[in-house]
Structures are given as C-alpha cells and as structure tokens.
Design a protein around this motif. Structure first.
Motif, PDB file in Angstrom:
ATOM      1  N   ALA A 230     -56.775 -35.910  33.697  1.00 13.96           N
ATOM      2  CA  ALA A 230     -57.317 -36.973  33.589  1.00 13.96           C
ATOM      3  C   ALA A 230     -55.279 -36.906  33.329  1.00 13.96           C
ATOM      4  O   ALA A 230     -54.791 -37.147  32.139  1.00 13.96           O
ATOM      5  N   VAL A 231     -55.427 -39.054  33.430  1.00 16.09           N
ATOM      6  CA  VAL A 231     -53.606 -39.478  32.940  1.00 16.09           C
ATOM      7  C   VAL A 231     -54.336 -40.503  32.358  1.00 16.09           C
ATOM      8  O   VAL A 231     -54.966 -41.303  32.655  1.00 16.09           O
ATOM      9  N   LEU A 232     -53.506 -41.382  32.045  1.00 19.12           N
ATOM     10  CA  LEU A 232     -53.826 -42.185  31.132  1.00 19.12           C
ATOM     11  C   LEU A 232     -52.603 -43.595  31.836  1.00 19.12           C
ATOM     12  O   LEU A 232     -51.356 -43.643  32.295  1.00 19.12           O
ATOM     13  N   VAL A 233     -52.831 -44.348  32.307  1.00 18.63           N
ATOM     14  CA  VAL A 233     -51.877 -45.761  33.138  1.00 18.63           C
ATOM     15  C   VAL A 233     -53.108 -47.168  32.153  1.00 18.63           C
ATOM     16  O   VAL A 233     -53.921 -47.343  31.059  1.00 18.63           O
ATOM     17  N   GLU A 234     -51.706 -48.138  32.158  1.00 12.74           N
ATOM     18  CA  GLU A 234     -52.068 -49.037  31.646  1.00 12.74           C
ATOM     19  C   GLU A 234     -53.000 -49.938  32.449  1.00 12.74           C
ATOM     20  O   GLU A 234     -53.044 -50.030  33.811  1.00 12.74           O
ATOM     21  N   GLU A 235     -53.869 -50.550  32.054  1.00 16.80           N
ATOM     22  CA  GLU A 235     -54.693 -52.024  32.922  1.00 16.80           C
ATOM     23  C   GLU A 235     -54.832 -53.234  32.161  1.00 16.80           C
ATOM     24  O   GLU A 235     -55.563 -53.136  31.179  1.00 16.80           O
ATOM     25  N   PRO A 236     -54.612 -54.280  33.043  1.00 13.47           N
ATOM     26  CA  PRO A 236     -54.072 -54.128  34.325  1.00 13.47           C
ATOM     27  C   PRO A 236     -52.500 -53.381  34.778  1.00 13.47           C
ATOM     28  O   PRO A 236     -52.282 -53.377  34.198  1.00 13.47           O
ATOM     29  N   GLY A 237     -52.391 -52.699  35.695  1.00 15.63           N
ATOM     30  CA  GLY A 237     -51.459 -52.217  35.652  1.00 15.63           C
ATOM     31  C   GLY A 237     -50.772 -51.879  37.663  1.00 15.63           C
ATOM     32  O   GLY A 237     -50.846 -52.412  38.504  1.00 15.63           O
ATOM     33  N   TYR A 238     -49.917 -50.887  37.585  1.00 12.54           N
ATOM     34  CA  TYR A 238     -49.666 -51.254  39.219  1.00 12.54           C
ATOM     35  C   TYR A 238     -50.400 -50.693  39.981  1.00 12.54           C
ATOM     36  O   TYR A 238     -50.927 -48.982  39.766  1.00 12.54           O
ATOM     37  N   TRP A 239     -51.139 -51.649  41.614  1.00 13.66           N
ATOM     38  CA  TRP A 239     -51.613 -50.943  41.934  1.00 13.66           C
ATOM     39  C   TRP A 239     -51.641 -50.115  42.998  1.00 13.66           C
ATOM     40  O   TRP A 239     -52.675 -48.780  42.735  1.00 13.66           O
ATOM     41  N   ASN A 240     -50.223 -49.836  43.102  1.00 13.99           N
ATOM     42  CA  ASN A 240     -50.091 -48.789  43.935  1.00 13.99           C
ATOM     43  C   ASN A 240     -49.370 -46.984  43.440  1.00 13.99           C
ATOM     44  O   ASN A 240     -50.101 -46.166  43.796  1.00 13.99           O
ATOM     45  N   LEU A 241     -49.637 -47.076  41.932  1.00 16.83           N
ATOM     46  CA  LEU A 241     -49.368 -45.662  41.312  1.00 16.83           C
ATOM     47  C   LEU A 241     -50.504 -45.457  41.125  1.00 16.83           C
ATOM     48  O   LEU A 241     -51.461 -44.630  41.205  1.00 16.83           O
ATOM     49  N   HIS A 242     -51.756 -46.644  40.886  1.00 17.64           N
ATOM     50  CA  HIS A 242     -53.105 -46.199  40.634  1.00 17.64           C
ATOM     51  C   HIS A 242     -53.500 -45.517  42.071  1.00 17.64           C
ATOM     52  O   HIS A 242     -54.421 -44.393  41.655  1.00 17.64           O
ATOM     53  N   ALA A 243     -53.093 -45.673  43.054  1.00 15.27           N
ATOM     54  CA  ALA A 243     -53.304 -45.174  44.694  1.00 15.27           C
ATOM     55  C   ALA A 243     -52.609 -43.768  44.499  1.00 15.27           C
ATOM     56  O   ALA A 243     -53.470 -42.774  45.245  1.00 15.27           O
ATOM     57  N   GLN A 244     -51.931 -43.540  44.056  1.00 15.22           N
ATOM     58  CA  GLN A 244     -51.003 -42.323  44.468  1.00 15.22           C
ATOM     59  C   GLN A 244     -52.010 -41.402  43.475  1.00 15.22           C
ATOM     60  O   GLN A 244     -51.632 -39.902  44.191  1.00 15.22           O
ATOM     61  N   LEU A 245     -52.076 -41.469  42.072  1.00 15.84           N
ATOM     62  CA  LEU A 245     -52.810 -41.087  41.495  1.00 15.84           C
ATOM     63  C   LEU A 245     -53.440 -40.338  41.948  1.00 15.84           C
ATOM     64  O   LEU A 245     -53.978 -39.251  41.734  1.00 15.84           O
ATOM     65  N   ARG A 246     -54.956 -40.671  42.301  1.00 15.10           N
ATOM     66  CA  ARG A 246     -55.882 -40.236  43.013  1.00 15.10           C
ATOM     67  C   ARG A 246     -56.008 -39.655  44.014  1.00 15.10           C
ATOM     68  O   ARG A 246     -56.746 -38.947  44.688  1.00 15.10           O
ATOM     69  N   CYS A 247     -54.466 -39.975  45.149  1.00 14.73           N
ATOM     70  CA  CYS A 247     -54.304 -38.945  46.230  1.00 14.73           C
ATOM     71  C   CYS A 247     -53.592 -37.467  45.620  1.00 14.73           C
ATOM     72  O   CYS A 247     -54.254 -36.630  46.936  1.00 14.73           O
ATOM     73  N   HIS A 248     -53.731 -37.277  44.612  1.00 14.98           N
ATOM     74  CA  HIS A 248     -53.295 -35.773  43.757  1.00 14.98           C
ATOM     75  C   HIS A 248     -54.153 -35.517  43.335  1.00 14.98           C
ATOM     76  O   HIS A 248     -53.935 -34.804  43.247  1.00 14.98           O
ATOM     77  N   GLY A 249     -55.370 -36.353  43.514  1.00 16.02           N
ATOM     78  CA  GLY A 249     -56.447 -35.732  42.996  1.00 16.02           C
ATOM     79  C   GLY A 249     -56.829 -36.054  41.450  1.00 16.02           C
ATOM     80  O   GLY A 249     -56.888 -35.056  40.762  1.00 16.02           O
ATOM     81  N   LEU A 250     -55.905 -36.409  40.722  1.00 14.93           N
ATOM     82  CA  LEU A 250     -55.880 -37.284  39.933  1.00 14.93           C
ATOM     83  C   LEU A 250     -57.311 -38.323  38.885  1.00 14.93           C
ATOM     84  O   LEU A 250     -57.185 -38.511  39.519  1.00 14.93           O
ATOM     85  N   ARG A 251     -57.294 -37.678  38.047  1.00 15.62           N
ATOM     86  CA  ARG A 251     -58.508 -38.820  37.456  1.00 15.62           C
ATOM     87  C   ARG A 251     -57.313 -40.262  36.421  1.00 15.62           C
ATOM     88  O   ARG A 251     -57.339 -39.718  35.099  1.00 15.62           O
ATOM     89  N   PRO A 252     -57.432 -41.934  36.752  1.00 15.21           N
ATOM     90  CA  PRO A 252     -56.579 -42.058  36.191  1.00 15.21           C
ATOM     91  C   PRO A 252     -57.612 -43.102  35.008  1.00 15.21           C
ATOM     92  O   PRO A 252     -58.728 -43.344  35.127  1.00 15.21           O
TER      93      PRO A 252
END
Length: 513
Positions: A230-252
């Motif tokens: 699991a990783v914490l991200v800002e919401e709203p936040g950078y849309w591409n970062l959200h997609a990158q995290l999921r591509c690596h199997g991480l849980r934003p």
C-alpha cells in the motif's frame, strides 16, 4: 543568397497579406480583402491558416519552397519558435514536407490529401485514457485548456535549441557512447550545487539522471516497493502516477488534499489501517490544485512519516514555477527518508525528457541497477543540452518572466471563471493550474462533491471537444472514476476567449435548483 535577399526577391501575395494582418493594416488599394483572424486566435494559428489558404487557392503550388524559419520570423517580426511550430504542424498534416538541408516545401496534392491513419487520429470521445493518450497527440488547432505544459511559444524564449546544437558538437567518442550509468556528470554536478543550497550538502553521486520524472517514479517503485504494498497518494492527484502505481501491482490509498493542504488526521488514520510503505507528495505547485504545502504541514508530514516508517517521494517538477524558497520536504529531512524527483519538461521544453532522482546514498546502487536493467543509460546529448541551459545566467531571468506571466494569467483566469459562475476548489498560489467548477451550494469546495443541478464534467468535456477545446474533467485526478462537476484548467492556455465563450454558453444551459 541571404534569407533577407531571398525574401526581397520572392514576395508572394499571401505573405504580404499575412504581414498586414499581423500588423493590423488594411489591404492595398484594389486588393481583395482577406479574412481576419478571429479574436484570440494565436499567431501560430494565423500563420498556419494563411499558408493553408495560400495552398488551397493555388498561390503556393506543390513543390514551392517556403522561406526559412529564421527568414519568415524576421520578415513578420515574430518568434522563430512560432514559425517552427506552425511549419511543424503543417508537416504533420501533410500540407508541407520537410527536406533535410532543403527547408520546407508544399507537399504534392496526393500526399497532402491523405489523412492520418485512424489509430493516430485524435479520438472524438472522452474516455478513461483520453488524457494520457490523446491530449499528447493533439492537433495544433486544439485549444488544450486542460493540458500540463506551457504554450509551446513560451519555451522559445530560452536557448534550448542553441544548447542542443552545441551539445551535438562534442567529441565523437562521447556522442557515440552510452554514457555514465548515473547520467552526465556535468549536469549532476550542477544539480548537486543547486540542491545543496536548498537541502544541505548533496553529492553529485546521490543524483541519478532519468528520462523525465515519470521514469524516476518507475525506478523508485521498482527499487523501494513490492507488488501488493500500500502507498499513500494525494487525492485529487497526478492521474499518471495513479496508473503507474497500479501497473506495478501497488495499492494507492488516497489522502484528501484541499485548499488547506493535506488532511493529516486522515493520513494518520490511513497509515494505521493500511501500513503503507511510502507516500507520494507534490509539495510545491500541486497537480491539479496548484497549491503549496505550508511549512507547518511539511514538518507534521515528516513527523508522521517517521512515526509510520514511510518513504517520502517528493515530486518537485513544479518548483521552478514557484518562489525558489518554498518549503521542501527533502530540505527539512536532509535526504534521509525523502527522495526528491525533478525535471525540466515544464521549464526548458517538454521534448527534452531529462529528469533526476536525488536520494540517500544507500539507495543509489539499487536505483542505478534498475535503470540499467530496464533501459540502460539515458541520453547524454539531452543531458548536456540541459546543463548548458541551466548554466546560462539568462535562464534565471527566463524563469522569472515565466513566473510573472503565470501569476498574471492565474489572476485573469480565476476572475473570468468566477464571472461565469465556476468556483475554484482552491485559490492557486503557484504553478500552472486552477481547478474550478459549478460546485453549487453545500459543496464546500469539496473536490468529491457533486450537486444534483451541476453538470457532470465529462459530459461538458465531450461537448467542448466537439468545438476543438480539450478540457480535463475532475474525475481524471481521483483514484476511482466518479461524476465530478469541476475541471483542471491550465492558466497559460485557458486565458482564451474561445474557452470563455464556451463556458458562458454552458452556464446558461445549466439546470437551476
């Protein structure tokens, strides 16, 4: 023959007419009137339209050579970058062709009539991946009011093109080699000097050069995190970062960020609940709110990171668009648990694709090993060009001008949106953006709130696209897609009468409670 002499000999009527249009003069006696550009039409569009019209009316025939970029810019009294942008757009639409060493020519009729293949054409529909795919493949006539970069003509005020030419004149063995795994030493030394002023002592060997900030995120995700984390991200936040995290199997996991900054109480609760490994934060010029964390919040965030043993990944891409001494998590931490990522796509040129990760010494080998495994070295040519730009004293003056222009544009755009009835989620204090929408009574500037009478942002964005305006609906910046009533506006592009006219029409059609 010199460019000026060439122009004095060849003085086509389309060029004379364009020159009068740009200077606001009337046509000569007996000459047919040419259509005036609509208010708000950029110089690039005016030049593009004039050349296309000349081709269509036969004033410019197939194979005709156009003036060089420098010669046309001098003749019209405009930036060479403006001319280059117009020429490039016409080449992409097959109106012109570019020949190495021979300049720009009118394309043959059968070639100019061809259309791009469907898979490269701009999608006519707003979808989940539209912003990441089609905004970058935009046509030159599209008003990219929701994009993430400065107007291309603004970048023409720096010396990147000259620096790139100089960078290619290095010794052959350097130009042909792969380069150092960490990246070009000259640029790393410059960055180390600049970062040391803000963060305390930073060694050049603590800096890994990357193919932009997005590439830096990739190295960090693969080097510090494991699938399932699991990783914490800002919401709203950078849309591409959200997609990158999921591509690596991480849980934003989203931490609310609003006008007052991060919700630190919610951050602490989520950290206890999910046991995250890291938090990704944009301290300065947050995307999409364009706000900057207060010094107090920065201290509190680092205290929470220490308590919950979090890596802090600080996205610093927008710092040069803010006051240089804005709060820095890496500066407060001294590069112990904070990694700072930066780059130059927002200030030098989007195409430069040079970024960096500054990190604790113990992480350097890990990040470099991943960099080499996944893509070998980065472009030393681009890195040398970036180093030349940064070393030029004029670059600081250029950044100051950009900051002043953005500040003025922010004020105008916020005022214009308010007059139309769009409320800002937060008053931006730096950066490129303002987020605003028809939030309605009771929404309390909540980026997640949608009132019943508010038009869904995606529906409106689809209507805007049909008129050649690209908007960025608010749901693109949330972890889970849901209806929103707000947009991210790029103030440098949104300061345009075409956008204001569209939003005014939309406001009149809104249902009222």
């Amino acid at each position: 023959m010199s460019a000026s002499l060439t122009l004095s000999v060849a003085s086509p009527s389309w060029l004379d007419g364009l020159q009068r249009t740009l200077q606001g003069a009337r046509p000569a006696s007996g000459e047919a009137k040419r259509p005036r550009a609509a208010p708000g039409v950029s110089l690039v569009q005016q030049l593009t339209q004039a050349i296309e019209q000349a081709v269509q009316q036969g004033e410019l025939r197939a194979g005709s050579r156009l003036p060089s970029v420098r010669a046309l810019a001098a003749r019209l009294g405009i930036s060479t970058f403006t001319v280059a942008e117009a020429y490039t757009g016409l080449v992409s639409r097959r109106v012109l062709s570019a020949r190495r060493g021979a300049g720009y020519h009118v394309a043959s009729a059968h070639l100019s009539a061809r259309r791009p293949s469907p898979d490269l054409a701009l999608s006519p529909r707003i979808s989940d991946d539209w912003l990441s795919l089609n905004m970058f493949a935009q046509g030159r006539d599209l008003l990219a009011a929701g994009c993430g970069w400065l107007p291309l003509s603004w970048y023409g005020e720096n010396d990147f093109h000259a620096a790139l030419r100089q960078a290619t004149r290095i010794a052959g063995e350097h130009l042909a080699s792969y380069g150092h795994p960490l990246g070009y030493a000259g640029l790393r030394q410059q960055l180390a000097g600049e970062l040391s002023e803000r963060l305390g002592p930073v060694n050049a060997d603590q800096i890994v050069l990357t193919h932009g900030v997005t590439h830096g995120f990739e190295l960090v995700m693969m080097g510090l995190l494991q699938p399932g984390d699991a990783v914490l991200v800002e919401e709203p936040g950078y849309w591409n970062l959200h997609a990158q995290l999921r591509c690596h199997g991480l849980r934003p996991i989203g931490v609310p960020r609003a006008a007052a900054g991060l919700d630190l109480a919610e951050l602490a609760r989520l950290a206890e609940l999910h046991r995250p490994r890291a938090i990704f934060v944009t301290t300065v010029g947050h995307n999409p709110l364009s706000t900057t964390l207060s010094l107090r919040q920065a201290h509190q965030l680092l205290a929470l990171a220490e308590r919950h043993d979090l890596w802090v990944i600080e996205d610093d891409i927008f710092r040069d668009l803010d006051a240089p001494h804005a709060p820095s998590l890496a500066g407060l931490d001294g590069l112990h648990r904070v990694l700072v990522l930066g780059g130059f796509s927002k200030t030098i040129a989007p195409a430069i694709r040079v970024g960096y990760v500054a990190c604790p010494p113990t992480l350097v080998q890990t990040l470099v090993r991943i960099k080499m495994t996944c893509g070998l070295t980065t472009s030393e040519i681009n890195e040398r060009a970036a180093a030349r730009v940064l070393a030029d004293p004029a670059h600081r003056r250029y950044l100051e001008r950009i900051r002043h222009r953005l500040a003025a544009a922010r004020e105008r755009v916020v005022d214009a949106l308010s007059e139309i009835g769009l409320q800002p989620l937060a008053l931006p204090d730096s950066g490129l953006y303002v987020c605003a929408g028809w939030l309605g009574a009771g929404a309390d500037n909540d980026p997640h709130a949608v009132t019943e009478h508010a038009r869904q942002a995606r529906t409106l964005a689809q209507a805007a696209l049909a008129e050649g305006i690209a908007l960025a609906p608010g749901d693109y910046f949330l972890l889970e897609p849901r209806a929103t009533s707000w947009f991210r506006f790029n103030v440098a592009h949104a300061d345009d009468p075409r956008l204001r006219a569209f939003l005014q029409r939309a406001a009149r059609q809104l249902p009222h409670p």
